[in-house]
Design a protein around this motif. Sequence first.
Motif, mmCIF file in Angstrom:
data_model
loop_
_atom_site.group_PDB
_atom_site.id
_atom_site.type_symbol
_atom_site.label_atom_id
_atom_site.label_comp_id
_atom_site.label_asym_id
_atom_site.label_seq_id
_atom_site.Cartn_x
_atom_site.Cartn_y
_atom_site.Cartn_z
ATOM 1 N N UNK A 163 37.248 38.084 37.855
ATOM 2 C CA UNK A 163 36.504 37.952 39.108
ATOM 3 C C UNK A 163 35.785 36.612 39.191
ATOM 4 N N UNK A 164 35.192 36.183 38.074
ATOM 5 C CA UNK A 164 34.490 34.903 38.071
ATOM 6 C C UNK A 164 35.459 33.764 38.355
ATOM 7 N N UNK A 165 36.626 33.809 37.737
ATOM 8 C CA UNK A 165 37.630 32.762 37.970
ATOM 9 C C UNK A 165 38.047 32.727 39.434
ATOM 10 N N UNK A 166 38.345 33.897 40.023
ATOM 11 C CA UNK A 166 38.810 33.938 41.402
ATOM 12 C C UNK A 166 37.729 33.488 42.373
ATOM 13 N N UNK A 167 36.510 33.999 42.188
ATOM 14 C CA UNK A 167 35.425 33.604 43.093
ATOM 15 C C UNK A 167 35.163 32.104 43.011
ATOM 16 N N UNK A 168 35.095 31.575 41.789
ATOM 17 C CA UNK A 168 34.839 30.138 41.621
ATOM 18 C C UNK A 168 35.953 29.313 42.236
ATOM 19 N N UNK A 169 37.191 29.725 42.032
ATOM 20 C CA UNK A 169 38.325 28.990 42.581
ATOM 21 C C UNK A 169 38.286 28.970 44.104
ATOM 22 N N UNK A 170 38.084 30.116 44.735
ATOM 23 C CA UNK A 170 38.060 30.152 46.201
ATOM 24 C C UNK A 170 36.899 29.328 46.753
#
Length: 428
Positions: free
Chosen positions: A81-88
């Motif tokens: 989740x952290x990776x996806x949120x940061x990426x978006x």
Amino acid sequence: MHPLILHHWHRFLGKVHRARIAFLSKGFRQSLSRARSGLGPSRLGARIPIEEQTCGAGKPGRPQLLFIDGTTPSPDRDSGSLRLFTLMRRLVDSGYAVDFLPDDNRAAGRYTADLMAAGIGVIAIPDVPSPSSWLRENHRRYRAVVVCRYHLARTWFPLLRCLPDRPRLVLDTVDLHHIRELREARVRGNRALARAARRTRKWELAAVRDADTVWVVSPVERKALLDEVPGLSVEVIPNLHESKAGVPPHENRSGILFVGSGRHPPNQDAVDWFVRDILPLVRRKLIGCQAHIVGEGLVPAGAESYGLVVHGHVEDMTPLLESCLVGIAPLRYGAGVKGKINQYMAHGVPVVATTCATEGMQLQDGLDVLEADTASAYADAIIRLHNDPVLWQRLSTGGGINIDRHFSFESALPSIHRTFGTPAAPRT
């Protein structure tokens, strides 16, 4: 088979298969508990009201992207989740327009609000029209659709592939599930789990072949896929972090820290091994050394008798990351890149990890991490870091350099641009 029928059929098969994997990995009682824990208020809210949806959050002329994952990312609860949120969020800041579609069509309270506050459009497909109808009406606005995890790609790609002028289809593997499951089967000596993992491999590679571009989190997994499917378009999009300045020094710290969600089987196995075989050896030399266990649903066997500090979910990890002396990742199986190691290193906390845990992270034993694969070697490494401030500082500095070099958004930009093209202008 009609794409919409295939969509629902693959969704059903995927749910049954993942339930079987959970049962074989955790047993009936724990897999049921895991399923219930995933249905709490933070995970399963009301359906997103259509009038409250936002769509196309970017400015006109920006490349527009759609991300699809099973649920709304909760970045304080798990690494994916952290990776996806940061990426978006960083894509929006870099000039792309980004929408997010939760496959469960559920609002997630502050997590949904956080996406919208970051300029990310949050949408949900209503019961009527069907998903295929919604895609026919809306797909042309998107340059690319990124579907996270192979089982969702198997449900969404059939709908997307049949569209005229369809967007680019990107599979974000998050980690290669079949590799993780096969490794767990070997560690446990579980033949039924091995058979299920081989089914995962078949389906995951089918989803990989169906994508225009595949994202993996490490060069190791890129090579693994290219060995299986030569000529595949594969890009490395790692976990994304920023190294922190002003790291508290060795003399102001004490204790051991483990972070990981209890819903992820490798974490429970790692903690049980640490408590059972490693911690008693550590406490022979470091009497009274505290061990902090952080993670939703993560309860080590015999926690009370070993004097562990079990925190459960911790929303703000900063105090622990600034006070603990060693971060540990005693994983005996897994795949992908370990977010806990990234988190430790970004905050200047030296890490002791197994070679399985450091796979694909471009780390060097003794320079930016200490590696150990036996209980005695693992305990010795923890004791060394407690007793050697010079070694501690070398690893603390080296870990921060590794984050900046391999796990920053800037390091991922070439792969992002090859996937989506370059936006016309950054956000103002």
